[in-house]
Structures are given as structure tokens and as C-alpha cells.
Design an enzyme around this catalytic site. Structure first.
Site, PDB file in Angstrom:
ATOM      1  CE1 TYR A   1      12.969 -50.498  35.378  1.00 29.59           C
ATOM      2  CE2 TYR A   1      14.021 -49.410  33.528  1.00 29.59           C
ATOM      3  CZ  TYR A   1      13.186 -49.365  34.623  1.00 29.59           C
ATOM      4  OH  TYR A   1      12.572 -48.176  34.965  1.00 29.59           O
ATOM      5  CG  HIS A   2      20.001 -55.617  34.376  1.00 27.36           C
ATOM      6  ND1 HIS A   2      21.191 -54.993  34.700  1.00 27.36           N
ATOM      7  CD2 HIS A   2      19.577 -55.040  33.223  1.00 27.36           C
ATOM      8  CE1 HIS A   2      21.459 -54.061  33.784  1.00 27.36           C
ATOM      9  NE2 HIS A   2      20.488 -54.073  32.884  1.00 27.36           N
ATOM     10  N   PRO A   3      16.118 -58.384  35.868  1.00 30.91           N
ATOM     11  CG  PRO A   3      13.835 -58.703  35.363  1.00 30.91           C
ATOM     12  CD  PRO A   3      14.994 -57.768  35.114  1.00 30.91           C
TER      13      PRO A   3
ATOM     14  CG  ASP B   1      16.718 -55.853  38.987  1.00 38.24           C
ATOM     15  OD1 ASP B   1      17.371 -55.859  37.920  1.00 38.24           O
ATOM     16  OD2 ASP B   1      15.830 -54.997  39.222  1.00 38.24           O
TER      17      ASP B   1
END
Length: 551
Positions: free
Chosen positions: A466-468, A292
Site C-alpha cells: 500500500y505504497h502507491p 508501489d
């Protein structure tokens, strides 16, 4: 009702909607999209400036959160994922970033052959309808509209000019030949509305006779004799199977995709046995390699009353809402991320590894705790942390939320990288361009200077961007840690693919909506057995000073 199609796609998000559109395009194949979430109609999703609202609503969001993060003072971090038509593209910040050429070249080197920059660039062009991008590098007739914000607030120009004054590059289009530098930020907004993949891809696809949407909760993939033959769903308290004549494609996010694989018997054998799940394929990489981006908000007071603080009162918000409802214009028609930068943290770093989002307000992403004054802020964070986490099953109960451990800041380099990012932001905010506007530093605050003090600030305040991604890693079929091969096929099972951000070998530089859509676009060609689009021979810009300077 007989539910059967050639292709069954789980998830209507960034990749899933693109898949539905492309797999059904020639009319030869039937497609069913399974989506548990409800409608995306309504101002909370469609109005760009309302972006923090749906992300915090259980109606639109799966409501995942991390386990206590040991290196962040045991804080539990929210992990929003879209539970709505359009998936996370309907609740995200609408920032459009392709990623750097070097990211995709790294994928190819890591075993994802055919996914180098030359291979993926044609897909980025195919999906885009760029308004104002660099000629020759951007698509101009794809389904995904990409625009720049109006940048009416003088603080946007001040940010770009300050970067230039600090000696950094400028870029006309960070999604074109030159990512590195300061410039305008791009948005997936069209005619004042959020341009999610539901609007860009799914609605046009659903107008075709060969595409249908099934509302239901995907429980597991049905596998017979090592072949996926359908998806077991729960809809209205009934359990039924949606049958796939050709293939099942999981496009359910970096959290739900590995969960579904594990519930279907595909994953680390020892872990599955613990939960009493029969093993179909022992793939130790399922749920591993979780990555992330973390970011901090560096906030400064503004001495001039020109920031969004003046419209955070109920009366102004009502006016903005009315203008948007009737005309799709005004402050409601932007996400307010209108200036950006991608820079390198040190000499010897070949391409950018720090990203900036700039907004003329001092607020939190969740819309809470707005600073009590006029201010502006930069969201800043390192792009290539070496920390890795996991997504594991809590139990064999299909409704149980998985255990998410990002393991943020577990690599010692992360701390030095973040401290550098804070000090660099202060250097940018101290440039002449900000002289007319700069008040005192709100956050971290001018008293926070030493390494220890900065580390404590990071521990308390770093937030997920919020970039998993990465939990069903794509790689060589011979690599035991790979989950899917370079054609997105799940290794060890026939007729099953994964296509979403979970297959990324390493997180890309910037926001993930763009690369996730590209993944759906490219995966569709693999699924249909088409020859991939011809590789590009365009050469991206690399800073000639990269070995000796950070700017």
C-alpha cells in the site's frame, strides 16, 4: 455560503494536513481544506491495533482496486486510500520510515532539483517529535510524534539477534544516520493513539480563525485562461465552486491526484480526447510512472505459546479493547510492528533495497485467515522494483473509479529479487536466536524450494504494501514527462500545485507516510515563496563493504 480562501487544498491526508498547518501558521493567509471523507473519531481509527479494520471499510476507504494483474495470475489487488480526516494516515499501519538518503539524492538527479537528502533532511526534522531517536539527526519539537514500541515479546529481540547472527548490521535508529541493519521499528503513535496527520496537524490548524474544512467531493479544478481559480465540488447533491484567490493545491493521493488533473483537462491529450475532455495542458506524464512495494509474509510456527495467537479470541480482544479505551495502554496501543530491518540484496548495491517488518503472530494484513497456531512472521519485499504502471480514467464521469494498473512483477529482475528475499528470510529464521521458538514453516512451506515453486508462491501470494506513488512525477519543467516542477507547480497551468506521494520520481525505501508529510511541509515553503530551510551537511552512513558484501 461564499466559499473562498487564499489557498484551497484538496485532501486532508498526510501532505494535505501538513500543508494546511504550515500555510496558515503565520495568520496572513486563509486556507480551505476540502475532504470528502468523514470523521476519524472513534476506536476503529484511533486504536493502533485495530489498524486492519478501517482499511477494509468503505466508510473510511475509497475502495479502489487494481485491474487484473497479468503477472500475478490476473489477481485483482486492493488499493486502499483513506477517505476520512487524515486521509491514508488514518488507515495506515502507522509505521514511520523517512526513506534512505540515496532515495532523495536520486530524486534530485532525476530532475527534482532541491529535493536531495541534504535539502529534505531539515524538513524531516521540522516535522518530527522523536521519542528515542538518534541525537542530532532527529527533530524533537515538531507536530508528528514518533515512538518505538515496547518490544515486550521476546520474539522481537530474537529477530534482531538473528539478523546479527546472520552477519548483518544492527542499527540504533534506521531514521537517523544509519538505515542499514536490524533494530526497533518506529511508529506514529502517541500516548496510545494513532498519531495521524489529522491529530498532528489538522486539528491544531482548524483551531485557527483562518482555516476551515469543507466537506465535499472534488469534481475538478476550475481553470480560466490557463490559471486555476477554484475547485468544483459536490456537497449534498449540490455543485458549487470553492474559489482560490491565490492557489489550488491537490493533495489527494497517487490515485486521486492524477484523476483530478485529467478530469480538469491536464494529462495525455489523446486519452482526454477519448473521454471528450477539453485539453488545458497536454502532460503525457499524468497517471504514468505508477510504483508501489509488494511484499510477502514468511510465516513460521512458534513452539512456545507466547505469540498474539493467544489473544485472537473474542474474550481477550474485549479485554484489550477495554484496557485501551480506559487507559490507552496494553496490546491495543501498538501496531505490533516493533522490529524492523533494512538490508542490501547483493554486493554492489550501495544502500538497502529490502525491507522487513516483523510481528509475533502469523496473520494477514487484512486480519483474515489467521494461521491456526502460534507463529511469527516477517513481511519482506524488494524496495526498488523497475516495474511501472498507470492510473487512467475509466470515463469522464467524475464518480467513476479510475483504472489502476500497477503492472506488478513485469520486470524480470523482480522475480530474482523476490526469490532472494524469501531465501534470505529463511536464513534469518534458521539462526540460533530462533532455536527456542522455531516450529515448522507455515508459509511458503518447507516443500517450496525450487525457483519455479517460489515463483508460483509469489504469483499467488504477493500483496501490495500500500505504497502507491509517482503518478504526477516531479522533474525539470523542460522534461515532457514531468507533471510538476521542483516547486510542485503543475507545468503549463498557473496557480495549481500537486503535493503528495504522486510527485515522487521514484518510490522511497520503506513506508510512504513520512516522505508524504515531508512533501507537504516542503511544498508549503515553496507556495509561500519562502527560502527553503538551509541544507544539512550531515553525512549518512554507507556500509564500507557495500561493493564486496551484502552484509
Amino acid at each position: 455560503m461564499q466559499l473562498e480562501a487564499d489557498y484551497v487544498i484538496i485532501g486532508s491526508g498526510s501532505a494535505g494536513s501538513a500543508l494546511a498547518y504550515r500555510l496558515s501558521e503565520d495568520g496572513k493567509h486563509s486556507v480551505i481544506v476540502i475532504e470528502y471523507g468523514g470523521s476519524d473519531i472513534g476506536p476503529l481509527v484511533q486504536m493502533p491495533s485495530a489498524l486492519s479494520i478501517p482499511m477494509n471499510m468503505s466508510h473510511y476507504d475509497w475502495g479502489f482496486s487494481s485491474e487484473p494483474e497479468p503477472h500475478l495470475g490476473n489477481r485483482v489487488l486492493a488499493t486502499p486510500r483513506g477517505k476520512v480526516l487524515g486521509g491514508s494516515s488514518s488507515i495506515n499501519g502507522m509505521v514511520y520510515v523517512r526513506g534512505h538518503a540515496g532515495d532523495f539524492d536520486h530524486w534530485a538527479e532525476a530532475g527534482a532539483s532541491g529535493w536531495a537528502y541534504a535539502d529534505v533532511l531539515p524538513y524531516f526534522k521540522r516535522m518530527e517529535h522523536s521519542h528515542g531517536g538518534e541525537a542530532g539527526w532527529r527533530g524533537t519539537d515538531g507536530p508528528l510524534h514518533v515512538q518505538r514500541g515496547p518490544r515486550r515479546n521476546p520474539l522481537y529481540a530474537a529477530f534482531v539477534e538473528a539478523g546479527h547472527q546472520a552477519g548483518f548490521e544492527l542499527t540504533e535508529d534506521y531514521n537517523g544516520s544509519k538505515q542499514e541493519g536490524f533494530g526497533a521499528m518506529e511508529q506514529t503513535i502517541h500516548r496510545g493513539r494513532r498519531w495521524s496527520t489529522a491529530n498532528a496537524y489538522l486539528r491544531p490548524a482548524l483551531k485557527r480563525k483562518n482555516v476551515s474544512l469543507v466537506k465535499g467531493f472534488a469534481r475538478r479544478v476550475v481553470i480560466e485562461n490557463q490559471r486555476a481559480v477554484g475547485v468544483e465540488i459536490e456537497a449534498g447533491k449540490q455543485i458549487q465552486v470553492v474559489k482560490a484567490k491565490r492557489e489550488v493545491v491537490i493533495a489527494a493521493s497517487a490515485i486521486n491526484s492524477p484523476k483530478l488533473l485529467m478530469l480538469s483537462g491536464i494529462g495525455p491529450a489523446a486519452q482526454l480526447r477519448q473521454h471528450g475532455i477539453d485539453i488545458v495542458a497536454d502532460r503525457p506524464g499524468v497517471g504514468q510512472n505508477l510504483q508501489d512495494h509488494l511484499e510477502l509474509y514468511i510465516q513460521q510456527e512458534s513452539t512456545q505459546p507466547i505469540t498474539l495467537y493467544s489473544v485472537l479470541n473474542p474474550f481477550s480482544k474485549a479485554l484489550i479493547g477495554a484496557q485501551w479505551l480506559f487507559f490507552k495502554t496494553g496490546l491495543g496501543a501498538t501496531n505490533h510492528f516493533e522490529a524492523a530491518a533494512f538490508v542490501r540484496s547483493a554486493p554492489g548495491v550501495e544502500y538497502p533495497d529490502i525491507q522487513y517488518h516483523f510481528i509475533p503472530a502469523a496473520v494477514r494484513y487484512d486480519g483474515k485467515a489467521a494461521a491456526k497456531s502460534h507463529g511469527f512472521q516477517a513481511h519482506v519485499g524488494p524496495m526498488r522494483s523497475k516495474s511501472r504502471g498507470t492510473v487512467t480514467l475509466r470515463s469522464a464521469d467524475v464518480w467513476a473509479k479510475p483504472e489502476i494498473r500497477f503492472n506488478y512483477m513485469s520486470h524480470p529482475e523482480d522475480w530474482a529479487d523476490f526469490r532472494h528475499a524469501i531465501r534470505l528470510t529463511r536464513e534469518i529464521f534458521s539462526q540460533k536466536a530462533f532455536d527456542p521458538y522455531r516450529g515448522k514453516e507455515i508459509s511458503p512451506g518447507s516443500n517450496v524450494q525450487s525457483d519455479d515453486a517460489l515463483d508460483e508462491f509469489i504469483r499467488q501470494h504477493a500483496e501490495s504494501a500500500y505504497h502507491p506513488c509517482g503518478t504526477c512525477r516531479m522533474g525539470a519543467a523542460s522534461d515532457p514527462t514531468s507533471v510538476v516542477d521542483p516547486e510542485c507547480r503543475v507545468i503549463g497551468v498557473e496557480g495549481l500545485r500537486v503535493a503528495d506521494s504522486s510527485i515522487f520520481p521514484r518510490v522511497t525505501n520503506g513506508n510512504l507516510n513520512g516522505p508524504s508529510i515531508m512533501t507537504g511541509e516542503k511544498a508549503a515553503d515553496h507556495i509561500l515563496g519562502r527560502t527553503p530551510l538551509a541544507p544539512s551537511n550531515q553525512e549518512p552512513w554507507i556500509n564500507p563493504r557495500w561493493q564486496t558484501s551484502d552484509r
